[in-house]
Design a protein around this motif. Sequence first.
Motif, PDB file in Angstrom:
ATOM      1  N   UNK A 324    -104.663 -57.370  -8.175  1.00 12.41           N
ATOM      2  CA  UNK A 324    -105.250 -58.579  -7.906  1.00 12.41           C
ATOM      3  C   UNK A 324    -106.339 -58.684  -9.142  1.00 12.41           C
ATOM      4  N   UNK A 325    -107.096 -59.882  -9.009  1.00  9.44           N
ATOM      5  CA  UNK A 325    -107.714 -60.374 -10.075  1.00  9.44           C
ATOM      6  C   UNK A 325    -109.079 -59.503  -9.703  1.00  9.44           C
ATOM      7  N   UNK A 326    -109.518 -58.911  -8.927  1.00  6.85           N
ATOM      8  CA  UNK A 326    -110.664 -58.153  -8.516  1.00  6.85           C
ATOM      9  C   UNK A 326    -110.559 -56.845  -9.049  1.00  6.85           C
ATOM     10  N   UNK A 329    -105.773 -52.149  -7.432  1.00 10.44           N
ATOM     11  CA  UNK A 329    -104.392 -51.974  -7.344  1.00 10.44           C
ATOM     12  C   UNK A 329    -104.033 -51.002  -6.316  1.00 10.44           C
ATOM     13  N   UNK A 344    -111.114 -52.192 -14.014  1.00 10.94           N
ATOM     14  CA  UNK A 344    -110.054 -53.023 -14.709  1.00 10.94           C
ATOM     15  C   UNK A 344    -110.058 -53.060 -16.321  1.00 10.94           C
ATOM     16  N   UNK A 345    -111.356 -52.845 -16.557  1.00  8.24           N
ATOM     17  CA  UNK A 345    -111.602 -52.798 -17.961  1.00  8.24           C
ATOM     18  C   UNK A 345    -111.163 -51.557 -18.762  1.00  8.24           C
ATOM     19  N   UNK A 346    -110.833 -50.633 -17.896  1.00  7.37           N
ATOM     20  CA  UNK A 346    -110.368 -49.051 -18.554  1.00  7.37           C
ATOM     21  C   UNK A 346    -108.820 -49.123 -18.655  1.00  7.37           C
ATOM     22  N   UNK A 347    -108.069 -50.160 -18.108  1.00  7.12           N
ATOM     23  CA  UNK A 347    -106.530 -50.492 -18.004  1.00  7.12           C
ATOM     24  C   UNK A 347    -105.966 -50.462 -19.310  1.00  7.12           C
ATOM     25  N   UNK A 348    -106.569 -50.896 -20.254  1.00  9.51           N
ATOM     26  CA  UNK A 348    -105.899 -51.224 -21.465  1.00  9.51           C
ATOM     27  C   UNK A 348    -106.592 -50.853 -22.938  1.00  9.51           C
ATOM     28  N   UNK A 360    -103.262 -47.789 -17.701  1.00  5.97           N
ATOM     29  CA  UNK A 360    -103.061 -48.174 -16.264  1.00  5.97           C
ATOM     30  C   UNK A 360    -101.669 -47.697 -15.883  1.00  5.97           C
TER      31      UNK A 360
END
Lengths: 428, 612
Positions: A324-326, A329, A344-348, A360
């Motif tokens: 979700x957006x927070x 996962x 999240x900032x390290x997913x891509x 990710x």
Amino acid sequence: MTQLIVIGAGLTGLMAAHTAAQAGLQVRIIAKGMGANHWHAGTVDVLGYHPRDSRQPVRRPLESRDVLVAEQPGHPYARVSPEEMQAGLEAFTRLAQEAGLPHRGSDEPGRNLLLPSPVGAARPAFLAPEAQLAGELGRDEPMLIVGFQGLRDFYPQLVAENLGKQGVTARAAFLPLSLVTRERDRNHVQLAKLLDEPERVAGLGRALRGLVKPGERVGLPAILGFQRHREVLASLVEQVGAPIFEIPTLPPSVPGIRLHTALARRLEALGVRIETGMEVLGFHGEDGRVLWVETETAARPLKHRAERFLLATGGVLGGGFQSDHTGRIWEGIFHLPLTLPQERSRWFRPRFLDPAGQPVFQGGVPVNGNFQPVDPASGQPVFANLWAAGNTLAHADPIHERSLEGVAIVTGVAAVKAMVGDRAPANS
Amino acid sequence: MPTLETEILVIGGGATGAGVAWDAALRGFQVILVEKRDLTHGTTGRYHGLVHSGGRYVVKDPKSAAECIHENRILRRTHAHCIEDTGGFFVVTPEEAESDYPDRFQAACDEIGIPCTEIPVAEALRREPLLNPRISRVFEVPDASADSFLATHATVQAARMAGARILIYHQVEALLVDESNGQRRVQGAQVRDMVSGELVTIRADMTINAAGAWAGQIAALAGAEVRIIPGKGTMVAMNHRLVNTVINRCKMPSDGDIIVPIHTIVAIGTTDEKVADPENLRIEPWEVQLMLEEGEKLVPGISRARVLRAWAGVRPLYQENFTGQDSRDVTRSLALLDHPSRDGIQGFLTITGGKWTTFRMMAEKAVDRACQHLGVERPCRTADTPVPGAEQGHYWLGHRLHEIEEARLQGELVCECELVTRAMLEDAARNNPTVTLDDLRRDVRLGMGPCQGGFCTYRAVGILHELAAENRTAPVTPESPQEEIANSPWEVAYLQSPGRHVRTGSPQEVLESKVLGPASPVTDPRTPVSNPNLLLRDFLQERWKGVVPVLWGRQLKQERLDELIYLGVMNADHLPDEELASPLTDFYLFDTTPGETSPGTTPSGQEKEASA
Ligand SMILES: Cc1cc2nc3c(=O)[nH]c(=O)nc-3n(C[C@H](O)[C@H](O)[C@H](O)COP(=O)(O)OP(=O)(O)OC[C@H]3O[C@@H](n4cnc5c(N)ncnc54)[C@H](O)[C@@H]3O)c2cc1C
């Protein structure tokens, strides 16, 4: 009572269920859809590119496995021995043969094939359905790539031009789509079903014979029949007098759906119950064991009990992981721990086509040497009667390294063997 | 080095520059417009999509509000077909229930003449059922939604028809500054053709700088100091038309307080952050979250809808001698900088500030002043001259589907999400200089729907490659026959209307087979549009840039499917011509290093260059 419930009907779930049925277990598959079979190219990719250096395709995947495993000890392939890998792939080859959709590899055993992609790149694959084999780029015959005017999912000039840039002699041609149908709003699966009709194949054969030059082989979009695919292919080859191959293209994937259909039918004949259109939403566990899983139906949740469960829901792609957006996962059914960067900032990475892939998608369910999901802190199985396989597993990005079907098959088979005690674990 | 001569040179192909070219050409001037990338590459292609009624600024910035309502009335006539008449609500949410703002708002609207009617909450909820039921008051104003891509194209086409030459992918690198006679005078510019790399000299009597957030950089080339205050705004597109009316919160303008329906989606916006560089914009996770949280106050549940993508633009704000901190406090009013009187530089004007809504007025003011300097008297005609296509009237949500069904074009769809047919794509590529697929995205909305290019990228690449093979795409050079483009039967006006792009003699009737020559690169492989591999890579990367900030839930799964298609099936990361780049390749790259930014602090990451 059911001895094993497999959740997921992609290649992992099908191979797992087949292995279980052969071991004498009473097995059911519960699944939402057919997993990646709907989309992939219909080949079995075992290892196409080395994840650390993806410039050149891997030549011999089973040999490269050793390097890979040494570098990445958590990789799903590290959970199986080379012999088990071989055995898993052989089990698939036998099953596909029995199912009437034989797959083969390179003439030189152990080598990856190189097949033309729908943009004319050379895609490495370990096993391919018969219909794709004549496209092997190492062969000498020049190619005639044939498309259909107005068909929106295949572009023969593009394929031919790019093959040309890579030293493959190829030219392109168009046929009128009206040879197959007068309806323009048809996808490839519908076209393939239309070509099950012999008159249409005869028309196509005549047109192709007018185009092909002696010594050429002919590449077509993958629409050569559905139920009667093998007859369609054989009769075209005979009419045209040239080798013919299919090039898989945009989803829905004809080769993928053919494979799914054939394998599922074969499994059902072996007594496996396959229930699709059922999404598992939750479970009930007691004393470290899963007692049942629940699916949603119109009326009320249904409980499905079994002695053992195997999770083959295929990670992000298969819908097994949610997010979700927070930046959260999670694994959707058992809430298993995942090895994922939680930030999240390290997913891509900044590039879509980054040679190292997107971080990710390396994430997944950590398992022990027996394919049982474990708590990463203690290393202990989360549930005594739960196993996981395929694209849900951590420490590999199978799309990026082109091992999607290989990982599915090999771990699907090995997980069930581990479950029934029919193997010595490779490591733990 | 080719040299072109003209009376008026316009720098910038956004709304303002297009407006200036149109206005000046209608007044009979010889005009050349240069734009460094495609039309609307700048803020005009990255804005929120709102034709302001002026309501948003009526309390804080009445001058700008008056400009908006004046222009709102005119654009509804001159650019009718680029506008959807959604209307707008200003709603009072529980957070503002106690505030005196609503009364001040209503009084200010009356004062300026913005039609504003308070309607019962029940009526508003009947028209917009997803609106927060806890709102206490609703005012209706004549806001509307606009397609700035189409509008700018239409304006430019009107300019062409009046004789203007439009050079896209031409970047100003220097101004021709003459210092003889003890007087400084701008006499045109030196521009680089970004596709061929060639330098072109353009001599002009008057140079008008309409470079938006880049206007300061252009002015500096003449030695003038223009301090643009670049205020970045981020917007988030949701997959559904959750509302059909523009929804504003009735309070002082702030972050995330407007939802605009645009074609098939709604966009929540915006933030306002000072940034250093208008070109490389980062979207921070907190911005997306803030938009969703603020959006919740207007439409509860909106944050759980599928997010399609996020984008950011930079406001070209200008205020002489502004000393404040917050770019929200800079006026939205337009600014015409008369360099002859301001800086003693002849032959040079800068037009900036303002809104998209006021571009026509900005152009009018700029060209009025140019007339004064050139010593001619020619009245402005734009307010009474509809651009081609305006006779179609406002567009509406279902128009594409309606046209597709009426003409039975389902089989022709290249992009199922946005209903783009093959003929629309071909006509746009053939008649409009195209360098990348992104140019076509703006023309026909290719790849802007839920799958974000997953399916249509491959199809568009294949189709453009076939066009290039037949040599049917438009070249982009200063020598390209502008007259032909100006008078071509293809009309920009119908760019987005599938029903207008129907082939006679449909391919269904092609009964013979067609054999093509041996495979050899069809045209110059360095021209991006004819190189399918470059087109493919660039467009995939462009889409990536927009989706990364919003990848979670179903959109993350969609992205994985796109990977399966483009890596697994296509092997697009191992195509030939890896070394080639287009003028936009770098632009599509972006920085994903996590920045320690949160609202209020100065985002440290903003200054970073995109990592190459
Ligand atoms: C987040 C956000 C939301 C907004 N929402 C709205 C809204 O809803 N309604 C509204 O009315 N307004 C809105 N605005 C304001 C509006 O978008 C802008 O005021 C307007 O688009 C500015 O247009 P422009 O032509 O002046 O600038 P731009 O569109 O930026 O055009 C300038 C052009 O100059 C080109 N250029 C730069 N350097 C060179 C060079 N060296 N050589 C050649 N060309 C060059 C650039 O590529 C660019 O295309 C919004 C702005 C932002 C930032």
